[in-house]
Design a protein around this motif. Structure first.
Motif, PDB file in Angstrom:
ATOM      1  N   ILE B  94      33.879  34.623  44.990  1.00 48.14           N
ATOM      2  CA  ILE B  94      33.770  35.113  43.614  1.00 48.14           C
ATOM      3  C   ILE B  94      34.533  34.106  42.752  1.00 48.14           C
ATOM      4  N   VAL B 129      29.548  34.367  40.172  1.00 47.83           N
ATOM      5  CA  VAL B 129      30.367  33.836  39.085  1.00 47.83           C
ATOM      6  C   VAL B 129      30.548  34.941  38.048  1.00 47.83           C
ATOM      7  N   VAL B 130      31.783  35.159  37.598  1.00 47.48           N
ATOM      8  CA  VAL B 130      32.034  36.146  36.542  1.00 47.48           C
ATOM      9  C   VAL B 130      32.603  35.420  35.327  1.00 47.48           C
ATOM     10  N   GLY B 133      38.141  35.136  32.505  1.00 51.06           N
ATOM     11  CA  GLY B 133      39.017  36.278  32.251  1.00 51.06           C
ATOM     12  C   GLY B 133      38.640  37.529  33.028  1.00 51.06           C
ATOM     13  N   LYS B 134      37.521  37.481  33.800  1.00 51.97           N
ATOM     14  CA  LYS B 134      37.112  38.655  34.574  1.00 51.97           C
ATOM     15  C   LYS B 134      37.470  38.512  36.052  1.00 51.97           C
ATOM     16  N   ALA B 135      37.995  37.362  36.449  1.00 51.46           N
ATOM     17  CA  ALA B 135      38.559  37.161  37.786  1.00 51.46           C
ATOM     18  C   ALA B 135      39.593  36.059  37.620  1.00 51.46           C
ATOM     19  N   ASP B 136      40.334  35.753  38.678  1.00 56.08           N
ATOM     20  CA  ASP B 136      41.365  34.723  38.566  1.00 56.08           C
ATOM     21  C   ASP B 136      41.014  33.556  39.491  1.00 56.08           C
ATOM     22  N   PHE B 139      38.286  34.104  44.401  1.00 54.73           N
ATOM     23  CA  PHE B 139      38.545  35.107  45.432  1.00 54.73           C
ATOM     24  C   PHE B 139      37.582  34.791  46.584  1.00 54.73           C
TER      25      PHE B 139
END
Lengths: 332, 332
Positions: B94, B129-130, B133-136, B139
């Motif tokens: 992710i 892919v997000v 700001g929706k993942a760091d 992951f």
């Protein structure tokens, strides 16, 4: 325990409590109850399929499903596409601090219900928690394995083969889009989110000359056909008029300037079938609850250029370009 | 293609390009090159282990490893803890929009290198892919399967059994903490991040009376011993003076007020061994590169209270409470 906290990801007492009260309650089975580092599963000798998928859909609840159900369907369908019976599943959760535990429990229950319905055991799990703002509510990875019942490869595709689909396209992508943007649109569009092993199995049992299958998820029928054309080396011709889609989806896509062919499906399979079996296959699909609106939508050409052509409604033939843009992100 | 964009998660041309240029380059093997929805793997009849783990470590690069290497070690070690030889691995990524592609390539190369070193094939993958700001950053989920070479269960633990560990504790947790907080601390602390199947295999080949194993990751030796005590029903006694730890780790933990016993390890295994084999097991461990500083750190009591006691350095015996707080979040 109202919301998920960082302590729930610490591996300590809070983690144990979350596992016991949410996950064991939802999935409780002999594999998980052992609480070992890995599950012990029985396998038979032979060829098995193994696949993994992460789910980041936004919103996590949408008409026709939620991220939990989707996490089972997506992985089951990847196994089914390879002719494999889904047997064992793992589920890894990444949670954002502050998520209501009730929301997590609802998602876990939905995931568990779909797995149970499909006869798949969720044998292992994992939970991580990240600080607020470092993830978006819930991400789920599911990985599945199962014995291959019929080995299917893109190299088996021959010119003249027919391309079938088990029903209306674009429903998942548009349903998620409507739910996310909170658009008011008169017709209700429901995601087609469904596990397809039952309908695939019904074909395998009838010894249809099936060459290849693929579920057209991200990038829709368009992306899937381009991938298959590329894998087989052959060009394919799609008949625009034969593509099944609901009136609501057609209208909405028109309004928004979206291509139905690029929209994600989560309960559809593309079947590549030898010409002589195409009609029988279509009848079998339509007899199944997951294939009422099945259609023959195209065929494989002699040309070895790995292209996708479209027979347009007005009688022309045009080259279809693969989807380049993420027209609707985070649909799975 | 300098940074990851939403289009890389679209399932279209950009996704194919990312797969070809990053993932196939790193993992390239016959399983992945088929680009099927699921990989086809061969299995032998019998009991196999299956386990899943998501990795959200922050920072993604730290002394001694990175999220890619860690994603292999973590899952291999969960299989090894169950006496299973790691065979097939899946990797689900992710990604946060904006991540440099070079960073992703570096992580993928590290994951691939560790898998290759362990003889494990990465047979299937997935990329999502997000939006920013929706993942760091990154992951990763890895899921692993492999045949069980020796079946180990907590119920096999007997009072009198000895508890061994293959070296210094707390190094992973403290190394990640230092790297994240960018603390200047004179002594360099390196994560112990390593795949433990080789050392476990060496014990299994010598027919040591091994009862049970567990790798003390999140929550450290403390959390792992509490879990094992709870699974077996027996209390255990830990000898504080016998616990191996480097002077640097002891000093740092003292300075920060952190408990060494609660700190995560990613290259350590707790071995529960029948008393008569304990000395031989210790010698074998110390002969292995991954066990130079192995130690006998405790034993299993007759008491059936599932407690963990600590023989303190000053001659007392105290009850050890499980870690309640996330003292250092996101260490794996």
């Amino acid at each position: 325990m109202d919301t998920v906290t960082l302590a729930h990801g610490s591996g300590g007492a809070a983690t144990q409590k979350l596992i016991a009260e949410v996950f064991l309650r939802a999935f409780g089975n002999p594999y998980l109850k052992k609480m070992d580092d890995a599950a012990q599963v029985r396998v038979e000798k032979g060829a098995w399929a193994m696949t993994t998928d992460s789910f980041v859909v936004d919103p996590i609840f949408f008409p026709g499903g939620d991220i939990g159900k989707l996490a089972v369907c997506g992985t089951v369908n990847d196994l089914a596409a390879c002719g494999a019976e889904p047997r064992y599943l793992t589920a890894g959760f990444i949670l954002e601090e502050g998520l209501p535990v009730a929301t997590l429990a609802k998602v876990a229950a939905s995931l568990a219900a779909e797995a149970r319905k499909q006869g798949v055991a969720v044998v292992a799990g994992d939970t991580k928690v990240v600080p607020r703002g470092k993830a978006d509510k819930i991400f789920i990875n599911t990985t599945g394995v199962g014995p291959i019942r019929k080995s299917l490869e893109a190299e088996r595709i021959r010119s003249g083969d027919c391309i079938l689909i088990n029903g209306n396209i674009a429903e998942h992508g548009l349903a998620v889009f409507l739910a996310r943007e909170k658009l008011s649109f008169k017709a209700r569009i429901k995601s087609d989110c469904n596990s397809l092993w039952p309908i695939v199995k019904s074909l395998l049992q009838q010894s249809i000359s099936l060459r290849f299958m693929r579920d057209p998820t991200r990038g829709g029928v368009n992306a899937a056909l381009h991938e298959i054309a590329s894998l087989s080396g052959l060009s394919v011709l799609l008949d625009e008029q034969a593509l099944p889609a609901s009136a609501a989806c057609r209208t909405l896509a028109d309004l928004l300037g979206l291509e139905l062919l690029d929209m994600a499906n989560e309960g559809k399979m593309l079947f590549f079938v030898a010409q002589q079996d195409a009609e029988r296959c279509l009848r079998l699909l339509r007899r199944h609850p997951l294939g009422r609106r099945a259609a023959l939508i195209g065929r494989v050409l002699k040309e070895r250029k790995a292209r996708v052509y479209l027979n347009t409604a007005v009688g022309g033939r045009k080259l279809l370009a693969p989807p380049r843009q993420e027209s609707i992100p985070r649909i799975c």
